[in-house]
Scaffold this motif. Structure first.
Motif, PDB file in Angstrom:
ATOM      1  N   ASN A 252       1.054  -0.983  -0.556  1.00 52.85           N
ATOM      2  CA  ASN A 252      -0.429  -0.256  -0.326  1.00 52.85           C
ATOM      3  C   ASN A 252       0.829   1.392  -0.034  1.00 52.85           C
ATOM      4  N   LYS A 253       2.155   1.041   0.533  1.00 55.61           N
ATOM      5  CA  LYS A 253       3.139   2.031   0.243  1.00 55.61           C
ATOM      6  C   LYS A 253       3.495   2.884  -1.128  1.00 55.61           C
ATOM      7  N   LEU A 254       3.479   1.798  -2.141  1.00 57.08           N
ATOM      8  CA  LEU A 254       3.960   1.617  -3.533  1.00 57.08           C
ATOM      9  C   LEU A 254       3.291   2.643  -4.176  1.00 57.08           C
ATOM     10  N   PRO A 255       3.860   3.415  -4.929  1.00 52.28           N
ATOM     11  CA  PRO A 255       2.993   4.057  -5.789  1.00 52.28           C
ATOM     12  C   PRO A 255       2.702   3.971  -6.951  1.00 52.28           C
ATOM     13  N   SER A 256       1.224   3.936  -6.940  1.00 47.04           N
ATOM     14  CA  SER A 256       0.859   2.737  -8.968  1.00 47.04           C
ATOM     15  C   SER A 256       1.340   3.465  -9.906  1.00 47.04           C
ATOM     16  N   ARG A 257       2.230   3.734  -9.359  1.00 45.03           N
ATOM     17  CA  ARG A 257       2.962   4.113 -11.121  1.00 45.03           C
ATOM     18  C   ARG A 257       4.448   5.302 -10.671  1.00 45.03           C
ATOM     19  N   SER A 258       5.397   4.114 -11.368  1.00 43.10           N
ATOM     20  CA  SER A 258       6.696   5.387 -11.264  1.00 43.10           C
ATOM     21  C   SER A 258       7.409   6.141 -11.550  1.00 43.10           C
ATOM     22  N   ALA A 259       8.617   6.981 -10.976  1.00 44.83           N
ATOM     23  CA  ALA A 259       8.722   8.499 -11.114  1.00 44.83           C
ATOM     24  C   ALA A 259       9.584   7.719 -12.492  1.00 44.83           C
ATOM     25  N   LEU A 260       9.825   7.340 -12.921  1.00 47.51           N
ATOM     26  CA  LEU A 260      10.590   7.250 -14.310  1.00 47.51           C
ATOM     27  C   LEU A 260       9.422   7.364 -15.593  1.00 47.51           C
ATOM     28  N   LEU A 261       8.325   6.705 -15.068  1.00 48.33           N
ATOM     29  CA  LEU A 261       7.060   6.246 -16.449  1.00 48.33           C
ATOM     30  C   LEU A 261       6.853   8.129 -16.296  1.00 48.33           C
ATOM     31  N   MET A 262       6.724   8.018 -17.507  1.00 49.64           N
ATOM     32  CA  MET A 262       5.861   8.957 -18.283  1.00 49.64           C
ATOM     33  C   MET A 262       5.003   9.388 -18.935  1.00 49.64           C
ATOM     34  N   GLU A 263       4.363   8.078 -19.213  1.00 49.52           N
ATOM     35  CA  GLU A 263       2.967   8.113 -19.879  1.00 49.52           C
ATOM     36  C   GLU A 263       2.311   6.327 -19.735  1.00 49.52           C
ATOM     37  N   ASP A 264       1.486   6.362 -19.192  1.00 54.89           N
ATOM     38  CA  ASP A 264       0.421   5.712 -18.592  1.00 54.89           C
ATOM     39  C   ASP A 264       1.067   4.099 -19.779  1.00 54.89           C
ATOM     40  N   LEU A 265       1.837   2.497 -18.762  1.00 57.70           N
ATOM     41  CA  LEU A 265       1.046   1.281 -19.304  1.00 57.70           C
ATOM     42  C   LEU A 265      -0.523   0.893 -19.901  1.00 57.70           C
ATOM     43  N   PRO A 266      -0.524   0.196 -21.324  1.00 55.55           N
ATOM     44  CA  PRO A 266      -1.666  -0.461 -20.805  1.00 55.55           C
ATOM     45  C   PRO A 266      -1.930  -1.487 -20.435  1.00 55.55           C
TER      46      PRO A 266
END
Length: 284
Positions: A252-266
């Motif tokens: 639950n502490k893990l962000p749903s998207r990494s800081a490196l990711l610039m756009e959503d993964l399908p």
């Protein structure tokens, strides 16, 4: 020669009654009686050893003298010899009276001794089987704990190195759709992750396994792991459920998207990918 036997006063605490009877082996007699009348109070029951002819006479005398204490039960093993618990004191007094006046030469003893049973082959076999199951249970506990340790390490890597990783996850119902974008995805790594979520438990009450990684799909550079939340499984083994509850706190502490990711993964649709694979095989 008149063979020896026993007169007994057996107490059944749950029924609040006493049985006055005779037997060559009191302990064996108890085993049949307890099926009907419950457990015997071994420590506070009484026995007296006499020749069989004298046991028979003493038994009949006690039945006659204690008639007013009869329970009135009209069925069951030895039911005619059952008396209320209040009959114990007068029964002891009557026996001491005949002993003191020399009618019988014996001693009334309190307590029924249980025989010392020697373990036979069957007992040794049961012991070996129980030890084997115990060892297996401990081994399973260690294995499952190590699995959650690896899952926790993986989550910590994602949490503290997200600036170097490209991942994203969504939760649909009870399923985590975890996607990773990596050109170097190795099938061996995929199998390792799948094994992390496959738990097998064997203990004294339970034996079975569950794989909570319900599917792995790949398309292009994206690999998607479908992982079921163990907290949503009412049939999860208590050990797995407890360890999962602690791991989910970390998740639950893990962000749903990494800081490196610039756009959503399908989100990869498993049915569409399966159709694509089958179509490729047909064309080949």
């Amino acid at each position: 020669m008149d063979p020896p036997s026993f007169l007994y006063l057996l107490l059944f605490p749950a029924q609040k009654m006493m049985k006055v009877g005779k037997a060559n082996n009191i302990y064996n007699r108890i085993q049949s009686l307890k099926r009907v009348w419950g457990d015997v109070d071994y420590a506070h029951s009484y026995r007296i050893a006499l020749p069989q002819s004298e046991v028979f006479k003493l038994e009949k005398m006690l039945h006659f003298l204690l008639a007013k204490y009869q329970t009135g039960i009209d069925a069951g093993d030895g039911y005619t010899e059952l008396f209320s618990i209040e009959a114990l004191e007068p029964a002891i007094k009557h026996i001491h009276y005949v002993i003191e006046h020399g009618v019988i030469n014996a001693q009334l003893l309190q307590g029924i001794e249980k025989p010392q049973l020697r373990p036979g082959k069957s007992a040794a076999h049961r012991h070996a089987e129980m030890k084997k199951r115990s060892d297996t249970m401990i081994s399973n506990v260690v294995t499952v704990t190590e699995q959650f340790s690896r899952i926790n390490r993986l989550l910590l890597i994602l949490l503290f190195k997200q600036h170097r990783l490209r991942y994203q996850y969504d939760i649909e119902g009870n399923t985590i759709l975890f996607r990773v974008a990596d050109n170097r995805t190795d099938q061996r790594d995929v199998h390792k992750i799948m094994r992390m979520f496959s738990f097998f438990i064997e203990d004294f009450r339970y034996m079975g396994g569950t794989n909570y990684c319900s599917g792995v799909f790949g398309e292009g550079t994206v690999t998607q792991y479908n992982v079921e939340l163990i907290s949503g499984d009412p049939d999860a083994h208590p050990l797995v459920a407890y360890l999962a509850s602690q791991t989910e706190r970390l998740f639950n502490k893990l962000p749903s998207r990494s800081a490196l990711l610039m756009e959503d993964l399908p989100i990869l649709e498993s049915s569409r990918i399966l159709r694509s694979v089958l179509q490729s095989e047909d064309e080949a």
